[in-house]
Design an enzyme around this catalytic site. Structure first.
Site, PDB file in Angstrom:
ATOM      1  N   ASP A 186       7.645  -3.587   4.387  1.00 60.35           N
ATOM      2  CA  ASP A 186       9.026  -3.283   4.252  1.00 60.35           C
ATOM      3  C   ASP A 186       9.501  -3.460   2.673  1.00 60.35           C
ATOM      4  O   ASP A 186      10.803  -3.626   2.095  1.00 60.35           O
ATOM      5  CB  ASP A 186       9.959  -4.672   4.686  1.00 60.35           C
ATOM      6  CG  ASP A 186       9.607  -6.121   4.397  1.00 60.35           C
ATOM      7  OD1 ASP A 186       8.478  -5.961   3.573  1.00 60.35           O
ATOM      8  OD2 ASP A 186      10.097  -6.927   4.813  1.00 60.35           O
ATOM      9  N   GLU A 187       8.394  -3.151   1.854  1.00 63.29           N
ATOM     10  CA  GLU A 187       8.869  -3.107   0.250  1.00 63.29           C
ATOM     11  C   GLU A 187       7.907  -1.840  -0.285  1.00 63.29           C
ATOM     12  O   GLU A 187       6.590  -1.521   0.211  1.00 63.29           O
ATOM     13  CB  GLU A 187       8.381  -4.300  -0.358  1.00 63.29           C
ATOM     14  CG  GLU A 187       9.396  -5.411  -0.061  1.00 63.29           C
ATOM     15  CD  GLU A 187       9.016  -6.730  -1.033  1.00 63.29           C
ATOM     16  OE1 GLU A 187       8.334  -6.507  -2.070  1.00 63.29           O
ATOM     17  OE2 GLU A 187       9.371  -7.743  -0.724  1.00 63.29           O
TER      18      GLU A 187
END
Length: 349
Positions: free
Chosen positions: A30-31
């Site tokens: 998620d990054e």
């Protein structure tokens, strides 16, 4: 998790509208880190304005609000993201080197700083380091003497220094394959523990065969349950042990090796984590025979392992399982539908 991965791919495709593939580094599920040093001027008058445009583009494409950290290097961008952006109404924050004294040094909760975990925090507190300011104004050679290379990294971190270059892709010096599990409960019965160990060992063996590799080193890592680590009579958080082996990717041989390691070091503590990895890999086009085994037996095991691999590849893992995987404590069948240890979203398939 499958849906999560799909959305992650969509978001990274939006990033490709603002930077080249070489300048985009998916850091986690998620990054992502984007080096826009040479491209941000093509899209706005300031990095902040460009960040807002990226945010809106992702929102339009996916409906998801993204949080953005902007920095002079990856670690400052990460600090801006974790420490400030997530609390800002705009979900955007910008950190530069000159912000370090005002924004980073006052932090006293080390766990809030990227890469500093609980164990390192305990050590730092025991050495009278009470803030990032203390770290930044410590003797870097003493830090390195106490913590090794981690000490040098912490000192650089406290000054917001990060020399990593996004578009220089990381190539590991040595490839290894492994698997690990956080167990759903505390395991203390040996037969149940060894069923899970066998299941994990066979999963690692299957990965080796899929990549046409054999291992010459096997590693076992065991993490004890929280009850064990807080018991004053048992302070070990777990153990790790490895051994050199004859080149193999056989289910039977790898399982026997790792069970031997487990029985050597385990003293009936309750377990919560098991990890197995294989390294020092070689191509599996050669075979070293065991003088205590017959060539026919080894060939039969080789054919059996590959046959099981082929069946599972075509029909799914649960199409063919050992009876022990139906016994109490076994986890392989329940984990077969997981993606990265999480529900994949295929429960109704």
């Amino acid at each position: 998790m499958n849906l999560y991965i799909e959305e992650n791919i969509k978001i990274n495709k939006v990033f490709q509208q603002f930077a080249s593939d070489d300048d985009i580094h998916p850091y986690s599920i998620d990054e992502s880190i984007i080096d826009m040093t040479t491209s941000w001027k093509l899209f706005g008058n300031s990095p902040y304005e460009v960040a807002r445009k990226i945010q809106l583009a992702v929102k339009k494409e996916t409906g998801i609000y993204t949080t953005v950290g902007i920095g002079d290097n990856p670690v400052l961008a990460k600090f801006a993201l974790d420490i400030e952006a997530k609390r800002n109404h705009s979900l955007i924050a910008e950190w530069h080197y000159e912000d370090v004294p005002d924004k980073l040094w006052p932090i006293t909760e080390f766990e809030n700083v990227w890469s500093i975990g609980q164990q390192t925090t305990k050590k730092l507190k025991s050495w009278k380091f009470n803030s990032m300011y203390d770290l930044a104004h410590s003797n870097p050679y003493e830090l390195k003497a106490r913590l090794g290379v981690v000490g040098s990294q912490l000192f650089a971190l406290s000054w917001g220094i990060d020399r990593s270059i996004i578009h220089e892709k990381y190539i590991p010096k040595e490839k290894s394959y492994g698997n690990s599990q956080v167990l759903p409960k505390d395991y203390v019965i040996q037969s149940e523990i060894e069923v899970v160990i066998r299941e994990i060992a066979e999963q690692v063996a299957a990965r080796l065969r899929a990549h046409h590799k054999s291992a010459t080193v096997i590693n076992l890592g065991i993490g004890f349950s929280l009850a064990e680590t807080t018991d004053s009579t048992r302070s070990r958080p777990g153990f790790g042990i490895s051994m050199k082996i004859n080149p193999t990717n056989s289910n039977l041989e790898l399982t026997n090796h790792v069970l031997r390691l487990f029985r050597k070091k385990w003293h009936h503590e309750s377990l919560r984590h098991i990890s197995i990895s294989c390294g020092n890999l070689i191509d599996d086009n050669t075979q070293q025979l065991d003088i205590f085994d017959t060539k026919d037996d080894e060939l039969k095991n080789h054919i059996l392992d590959h046959t099981i691999d082929d069946i599972r590849k075509k029909y799914g893992f649960n199409s063919l399982v050992k009876l022990s995987s139906k016994s109490k404590g076994a986890t392989a069948i329940g984990r077969a539908g997981l993606v990265g240890g999480h529900a994949g979203g295929n429960a109704y398939d």
